[in-house]
Design a protein around this motif. Structure first.
Motif, PDB file in Angstrom:
ATOM      1  N   SER A   2      -1.938   3.198  -7.665  1.00 50.62           N
ATOM      2  CA  SER A   2      -1.388   3.428  -9.006  1.00 50.62           C
ATOM      3  C   SER A   2      -0.041   2.714  -9.154  1.00 50.62           C
ATOM      4  CB  SER A   2      -1.226   4.918  -9.259  1.00 50.62           C
ATOM      5  OG  SER A   2      -0.156   5.423  -8.489  1.00 50.62           O
ATOM      6  N   LYS A   3       0.389   2.573 -10.395  1.00 52.05           N
ATOM      7  CA  LYS A   3       1.667   1.906 -10.667  1.00 52.05           C
ATOM      8  C   LYS A   3       2.832   2.663 -10.034  1.00 52.05           C
ATOM      9  CE  LYS A   3       0.496  -0.245 -15.059  1.00 52.05           C
ATOM     10  NZ  LYS A   3       0.833  -0.332 -16.490  1.00 52.05           N
ATOM     11  N   VAL A   4       2.760   3.980 -10.078  1.00 50.51           N
ATOM     12  CA  VAL A   4       3.840   4.797  -9.522  1.00 50.51           C
ATOM     13  C   VAL A   4       3.929   4.599  -8.014  1.00 50.51           C
ATOM     14  CG1 VAL A   4       4.663   7.159  -9.200  1.00 50.51           C
ATOM     15  CG2 VAL A   4       3.662   6.480 -11.379  1.00 50.51           C
ATOM     16  N   ASN A   5       2.792   4.632  -7.326  1.00 52.68           N
ATOM     17  CA  ASN A   5       2.796   4.429  -5.877  1.00 52.68           C
ATOM     18  C   ASN A   5       3.268   3.034  -5.507  1.00 52.68           C
ATOM     19  OD1 ASN A   5       2.017   6.978  -5.167  1.00 52.68           O
ATOM     20  ND2 ASN A   5      -0.164   6.483  -5.066  1.00 52.68           N
ATOM     21  N   LYS A   6       2.822   2.050  -6.265  1.00 56.86           N
ATOM     22  CA  LYS A   6       3.239   0.672  -5.996  1.00 56.86           C
ATOM     23  C   LYS A   6       4.751   0.537  -6.145  1.00 56.86           C
ATOM     24  CE  LYS A   6       2.848  -4.046  -7.570  1.00 56.86           C
ATOM     25  NZ  LYS A   6       2.402  -4.931  -8.614  1.00 56.86           N
ATOM     26  N   ARG A   7       5.267   1.071  -7.243  1.00 53.41           N
ATOM     27  CA  ARG A   7       6.714   0.996  -7.483  1.00 53.41           C
ATOM     28  C   ARG A   7       7.489   1.696  -6.376  1.00 53.41           C
ATOM     29  NH1 ARG A   7       8.303   2.146 -13.318  1.00 53.41           N
ATOM     30  NH2 ARG A   7       7.447   0.066 -13.433  1.00 53.41           N
ATOM     31  N   LYS A   8       6.976   2.845  -5.925  1.00 53.15           N
ATOM     32  CA  LYS A   8       7.638   3.597  -4.857  1.00 53.15           C
ATOM     33  C   LYS A   8       7.700   2.778  -3.573  1.00 53.15           C
ATOM     34  CE  LYS A   8       5.437   6.842  -2.723  1.00 53.15           C
ATOM     35  NZ  LYS A   8       4.726   8.077  -2.389  1.00 53.15           N
ATOM     36  N   HIS A   9       6.595   2.126  -3.216  1.00 54.03           N
ATOM     37  CA  HIS A   9       6.555   1.334  -1.987  1.00 54.03           C
ATOM     38  C   HIS A   9       7.437   0.099  -2.085  1.00 54.03           C
ATOM     39  CE1 HIS A   9       3.631   3.719   0.148  1.00 54.03           C
ATOM     40  NE2 HIS A   9       2.840   3.729  -0.927  1.00 54.03           N
ATOM     41  N   VAL A  10       7.420  -0.556  -3.222  1.00 54.16           N
ATOM     42  CA  VAL A  10       8.251  -1.752  -3.400  1.00 54.16           C
ATOM     43  C   VAL A  10       9.723  -1.386  -3.357  1.00 54.16           C
ATOM     44  CG1 VAL A  10       8.887  -3.563  -5.029  1.00 54.16           C
ATOM     45  CG2 VAL A  10       6.494  -3.064  -4.623  1.00 54.16           C
ATOM     46  N   MET A  11      10.101  -0.305  -4.034  1.00 51.83           N
ATOM     47  CA  MET A  11      11.502   0.125  -4.027  1.00 51.83           C
ATOM     48  C   MET A  11      11.941   0.535  -2.628  1.00 51.83           C
ATOM     49  SD  MET A  11      12.749  -0.354  -6.975  1.00 51.83           S
ATOM     50  CE  MET A  11      14.236   0.608  -6.997  1.00 51.83           C
ATOM     51  N   ASN A  12      11.092   1.230  -1.898  1.00 50.88           N
ATOM     52  CA  ASN A  12      11.430   1.604  -0.524  1.00 50.88           C
ATOM     53  C   ASN A  12      11.617   0.365   0.350  1.00 50.88           C
ATOM     54  OD1 ASN A  12      11.508   4.351  -0.886  1.00 50.88           O
ATOM     55  ND2 ASN A  12       9.373   4.666  -0.329  1.00 50.88           N
ATOM     56  N   GLU A  13      10.750  -0.620   0.168  1.00 48.55           N
ATOM     57  CA  GLU A  13      10.860  -1.851   0.944  1.00 48.55           C
ATOM     58  C   GLU A  13      12.144  -2.595   0.608  1.00 48.55           C
ATOM     59  OE1 GLU A  13       8.643  -6.150   1.256  1.00 48.55           O
ATOM     60  OE2 GLU A  13       7.470  -4.419   0.615  1.00 48.55           O
ATOM     61  N   ALA A  14      12.496  -2.616  -0.679  1.00 51.45           N
ATOM     62  CA  ALA A  14      13.699  -3.333  -1.093  1.00 51.45           C
ATOM     63  C   ALA A  14      14.964  -2.598  -0.676  1.00 51.45           C
ATOM     64  CB  ALA A  14      13.683  -3.539  -2.597  1.00 51.45           C
ATOM     65  N   LEU A  15      14.972  -1.270  -0.786  1.00 52.93           N
ATOM     66  CA  LEU A  15      16.168  -0.501  -0.481  1.00 52.93           C
ATOM     67  C   LEU A  15      16.328  -0.223   1.008  1.00 52.93           C
ATOM     68  CD1 LEU A  15      16.122   2.032  -3.420  1.00 52.93           C
ATOM     69  CD2 LEU A  15      17.479  -0.042  -3.203  1.00 52.93           C
ATOM     70  N   TRP A  16      15.220  -0.129   1.708  1.00 55.16           N
ATOM     71  CA  TRP A  16      15.283   0.115   3.141  1.00 55.16           C
ATOM     72  C   TRP A  16      15.710  -1.173   3.814  1.00 55.16           C
ATOM     73  CZ3 TRP A  16      11.717  -1.440   7.221  1.00 55.16           C
ATOM     74  CH2 TRP A  16      12.036  -0.872   8.447  1.00 55.16           C
ATOM     75  N   ASP A  17      16.872  -1.153   4.402  1.00 60.62           N
ATOM     76  CA  ASP A  17      17.423  -2.365   4.999  1.00 60.62           C
ATOM     77  C   ASP A  17      17.055  -2.395   6.473  1.00 60.62           C
ATOM     78  OD1 ASP A  17      18.678  -4.732   5.031  1.00 60.62           O
ATOM     79  OD2 ASP A  17      20.652  -3.977   4.516  1.00 60.62           O
ATOM     80  N   ASP A  18      16.146  -3.287   6.820  1.00 64.73           N
ATOM     81  CA  ASP A  18      15.682  -3.370   8.196  1.00 64.73           C
ATOM     82  C   ASP A  18      16.594  -4.244   9.058  1.00 64.73           C
ATOM     83  OD1 ASP A  18      15.067  -5.727   6.971  1.00 64.73           O
ATOM     84  OD2 ASP A  18      12.962  -5.756   7.543  1.00 64.73           O
ATOM     85  N   TYR A  19      17.616  -4.823   8.463  1.00 67.39           N
ATOM     86  CA  TYR A  19      18.589  -5.650   9.176  1.00 67.39           C
ATOM     87  C   TYR A  19      17.909  -6.749   9.980  1.00 67.39           C
ATOM     88  CZ  TYR A  19      21.845  -2.014   7.853  1.00 67.39           C
ATOM     89  OH  TYR A  19      22.579  -1.133   7.135  1.00 67.39           O
ATOM     90  N   GLU A  20      16.964  -7.391   9.364  1.00 69.10           N
ATOM     91  CA  GLU A  20      16.284  -8.511   9.997  1.00 69.10           C
ATOM     92  C   GLU A  20      17.049  -9.787   9.678  1.00 69.10           C
ATOM     93  OE1 GLU A  20      12.094 -10.740   9.349  1.00 69.10           O
ATOM     94  OE2 GLU A  20      12.028  -8.561   9.533  1.00 69.10           O
ATOM     95  N   LEU A  21      17.320 -10.566  10.698  1.00 67.27           N
ATOM     96  CA  LEU A  21      18.035 -11.822  10.508  1.00 67.27           C
ATOM     97  C   LEU A  21      17.102 -12.852   9.885  1.00 67.27           C
ATOM     98  CD1 LEU A  21      20.015 -11.947  13.855  1.00 67.27           C
ATOM     99  CD2 LEU A  21      20.829 -11.239  11.611  1.00 67.27           C
ATOM    100  N   PRO A  22      17.653 -13.786   9.099  1.00 63.34           N
ATOM    101  CA  PRO A  22      16.784 -14.768   8.441  1.00 63.34           C
ATOM    102  C   PRO A  22      16.151 -15.721   9.445  1.00 63.34           C
ATOM    103  CG  PRO A  22      19.081 -15.338   8.113  1.00 63.34           C
ATOM    104  CD  PRO A  22      19.056 -14.007   8.785  1.00 63.34           C
ATOM    105  N   LYS A  23      14.965 -16.187   9.092  1.00 57.95           N
ATOM    106  CA  LYS A  23      14.292 -17.189   9.917  1.00 57.95           C
ATOM    107  C   LYS A  23      14.935 -18.539   9.661  1.00 57.95           C
ATOM    108  CE  LYS A  23      10.147 -14.486   9.731  1.00 57.95           C
ATOM    109  NZ  LYS A  23       9.605 -13.802   8.609  1.00 57.95           N
TER     110      LYS A  23
END
Length: 162
Positions: A2-23
């Motif tokens: 659903s749109k709500v679930n998609k938005r939730k996952h995208v926002m979590n991915e964007a806000l959750w900072d995994d501190y991965e260095l750029p390639k």
């Protein structure tokens, strides 16, 4: 999904900072302006300007504005659009990049502002001035003169309503 679930996952991915260095093929750029149709004009640390595209998963879920920093990855197809957004940088990720000496020195202009504020060099020249209102700084010392001005303003109001 659903749109709500998609938005939730995208926002979590964007806000959750995994501190991965750029390639090695990814780079940090600054957003200059939005060109519409999910395209943004960006500037590299060298001063080169080109268009980047917003991936489908970010569209209608995450917005970038002028002055934001983003991590982009080059794309091979197309002449005008040269890269795609991988990550929108937030304060924590910028701090992490600076700690690991990966932040471009050309984008390090915010440090001057922090030093100015910390040193107490506050200038009122930087404050916004509203030019739509007249700056009236009239202070009356006598209470009699304020009474006179009140009666004058009342008579003016009455005449303007007629």
């Amino acid at each position: 999904m659903s749109k709500v679930n998609k938005r939730k996952h995208v926002m979590n991915e964007a806000l959750w900072d995994d501190y991965e260095l750029p390639k090695e093929n990814q780079s940090v750029v600054r957003v200059l302006k939005s060109k519409g149709n999910n395209l943004h004009e960006v500037s590299t640390p060298n001063g080169e300007e080109y268009l980047v595209s917003m991936p489908t998963k970010f569209r209608k879920n995450i917005w970038v504005k002028r002055g934001d920093y983003i991590l982009v990855e080059p794309i091979l197809e197309g002449d005008k659009v040269k890269a795609e957004i991988v990550k929108i940088m937030n304060k924590d990720s910028i701090k992490y990049y600076k700690e690991n000496s990966l932040w471009p020195k050309e984008f390090d202009d915010g440090k001057k502002e922090e030093n100015r504020i910390n040193n107490g060099d506050d200038d009122d020249d930087d404050l916004f001035v509203n030019t739509n209102r007249k700056n009236i700084n009239v202070y009356e010392s006598d209470s009699e003169s304020s009474d006179d001005s009140d009666s004058n303003s009342d008579s003016e109001r009455g005449s303007s309503n007629k």
